[in-house]
Design a protein around this motif. Structure first.
Motif, PDB file in Angstrom:
ATOM      1  N   CYS A  87      -9.021   5.876  -1.704  1.00 44.73           N
ATOM      2  CA  CYS A  87      -9.438   5.319  -3.259  1.00 44.73           C
ATOM      3  C   CYS A  87      -9.221   6.825  -3.881  1.00 44.73           C
ATOM      4  O   CYS A  87      -9.062   7.011  -4.969  1.00 44.73           O
TER       5      CYS A  87
ATOM      6  N   HIS B 252      -5.919   0.936  -7.063  1.00 42.43           N
ATOM      7  CA  HIS B 252      -5.283   0.843  -5.330  1.00 42.43           C
ATOM      8  C   HIS B 252      -5.839  -0.315  -5.060  1.00 42.43           C
ATOM      9  O   HIS B 252      -6.529  -0.936  -5.733  1.00 42.43           O
ATOM     10  N   TYR B 253      -5.119  -0.712  -3.872  1.00 44.55           N
ATOM     11  CA  TYR B 253      -5.892  -1.924  -3.122  1.00 44.55           C
ATOM     12  C   TYR B 253      -7.866  -2.296  -3.225  1.00 44.55           C
ATOM     13  O   TYR B 253      -7.644  -3.348  -3.074  1.00 44.55           O
TER      14      TYR B 253
ATOM     15  N   ARG C  55      -7.307  11.163  -4.258  1.00 41.02           N
ATOM     16  CA  ARG C  55      -6.197  11.789  -4.670  1.00 41.02           C
ATOM     17  C   ARG C  55      -6.819  13.648  -4.468  1.00 41.02           C
ATOM     18  O   ARG C  55      -7.403  13.619  -5.017  1.00 41.02           O
TER      19      ARG C  55
ATOM     20  N   LYS D 169      -9.329   9.961  -8.171  1.00 40.94           N
ATOM     21  CA  LYS D 169      -9.652   8.341  -8.375  1.00 40.94           C
ATOM     22  C   LYS D 169      -7.746   8.223  -8.452  1.00 40.94           C
ATOM     23  O   LYS D 169      -7.365   7.850  -9.384  1.00 40.94           O
ATOM     24  N   VAL D 170      -7.401   7.078  -6.973  1.00 42.12           N
ATOM     25  CA  VAL D 170      -5.739   6.387  -7.461  1.00 42.12           C
ATOM     26  C   VAL D 170      -5.665   5.029  -8.370  1.00 42.12           C
ATOM     27  O   VAL D 170      -7.034   4.511  -7.861  1.00 42.12           O
TER      28      VAL D 170
ATOM     29  N   VAL E 235       1.483  -1.164   0.016  1.00 44.34           N
ATOM     30  CA  VAL E 235      -0.100  -0.062  -0.195  1.00 44.34           C
ATOM     31  C   VAL E 235       0.691   0.910   0.025  1.00 44.34           C
ATOM     32  O   VAL E 235       2.173   1.233   0.562  1.00 44.34           O
TER      33      VAL E 235
ATOM     34  N   GLU F 239     -16.470   6.767  -1.892  1.00 48.69           N
ATOM     35  CA  GLU F 239     -15.796   5.639  -2.663  1.00 48.69           C
ATOM     36  C   GLU F 239     -17.112   4.563  -2.352  1.00 48.69           C
ATOM     37  O   GLU F 239     -17.076   3.518  -3.351  1.00 48.69           O
TER      38      GLU F 239
ATOM     39  N   THR G 206      -4.266   6.763   1.807  1.00 50.84           N
ATOM     40  CA  THR G 206      -4.026   6.160   1.514  1.00 50.84           C
ATOM     41  C   THR G 206      -5.261   5.196   0.741  1.00 50.84           C
ATOM     42  O   THR G 206      -5.972   4.418   0.396  1.00 50.84           O
TER      43      THR G 206
ATOM     44  N   HIS H 101      -0.235   8.929  -0.870  1.00 50.58           N
ATOM     45  CA  HIS H 101      -0.592   9.497  -2.577  1.00 50.58           C
ATOM     46  C   HIS H 101       0.422  10.017  -2.503  1.00 50.58           C
ATOM     47  O   HIS H 101       0.397  10.667  -3.805  1.00 50.58           O
TER      48      HIS H 101
END
Length: 281
Positions: free
Chosen positions: A171, A191-192, A173, A187-188, A93, A276, A169, A96
């Motif tokens: 979803c 993302h995990y 940024r 949106k990142v 993980v 999210e 960390t 940003h």
């Protein structure tokens, strides 16, 4: 102010074009893409809550159905007396800013001064991805309490920063933000949580103090979801989605918004995780 100033509504530069409705969407399967735009009042810290819910994660999360699940933590184990807890953190993980999440970041975020209400005596990194929390008193409910938005994990424990400088960390940024006025985040990628949360490409939140103006913004397509105390006035029943219902509502949404089958009830705006969890159809 009783009418919307169409040029000034999104002073942050957010899109204000009218989007056509795409039919009913309650309980529809989540769909990725688009922009999710929210209108909230100034009071109750709703902008802050929804924005930080988009940017930051916690060790654990309480799902809309009330079940506890891991977020940054993948597993946890307590000593027999529930005074010492070991948490294994998710690997791979990144924050940003590109830095890797480590147990040192979690320990700094949950130290005795920052972990309000948890009575943490010491938070210690046992390795790069294992955290030890030692409590002043036994607490078998610690994993549930860690899901609260007060216990976000930030790089080196830097949790109390302006929204415009927030690095987490989550979803989304931050692109730009102004306290008590507006927020925009993207949106990142990779993302995990990809495929399970963070559906919209962009999230925008704007503060509109007057409830009637929020309703007008929703009606005219300037926003997709609005925090509203009641559906009467400029809204006509049947044209919008109401949560929990039109008789006892907190949120109203256009029909091209996807609403989860269950919505978190612990706090406004789907427990602060609306960005999210909700999506555009």
């Amino acid at each position: 102010m009783t009418r919307i100033d169409r040029r000034a509504l999104f002073t942050s530069g957010a899109a204000a074009a009218l989007l056509a409705a795409a039919g009913g969407s309650v309980n529809a399967s989540p769909k990725a893409g688009g922009v999710l735009r929210l209108a909230v009042p100034r009071e109750h810290g709703m902008l802050e809550q929804a924005a930080r819910g988009a940017v930051y994660d916690t060790l654990t999360e309480i799902a809309p159905d009330g079940l506890l699940r891991g977020e940054l933590a993948t597993s946890w184990l307590s000593a027999p007396d529930a005074r010492a807890w070991t948490f294994d953190l998710r690997e791979g993980v990144t924050f940003h800013d590109g830095r890797q999440l480590t147990a040192e970041d979690a320990a700094a975020s949950l130290n005795v001064l920052g972990a309000t209400g948890l009575e943490v005596r010491a938070a210690t990194a046992l390795g790069s991805h294992q955290l030890l929390l030692e409590l002043e008193q036994p607490n078998p409910h610690l994993p549930y309490l860690l899901a609260d938005a007060d216990h976000i994990i930030a790089p080196r424990g830097a949790r109390h920063v302006p929204l415009a400088e927030a690095v987490g960390t989550g979803c989304y940024r931050v692109e730009r933000a102004q306290e008590d006025r507006h927020f925009r985040a993207s949106k990142v990628a990779g993302h995990y949580k990809a495929g399970t949360a963070g559906w919209a490409d962009t999230v925008e939140i704007i503060v509109i103090p007057d409830a009637s103006v929020r309703a007008e913004a929703l009606r005219d397509g300037y926003v997709d979801v609005a925090a509203l105390p009641e559906p009467r006035g400029v809204l006509k029943r049947g044209e919008f989605l109401y949560h929990p219902s039109s008789r006892d509502m907190a949120l109203a949404a256009r029909h091209d918004v996807g609403i989860p089958r269950k919505v978190g009830q612990r706090a406004p705006l789907d427990d602060g995780r609306i960005a999210e969890r909700w999506w555009r159809v």
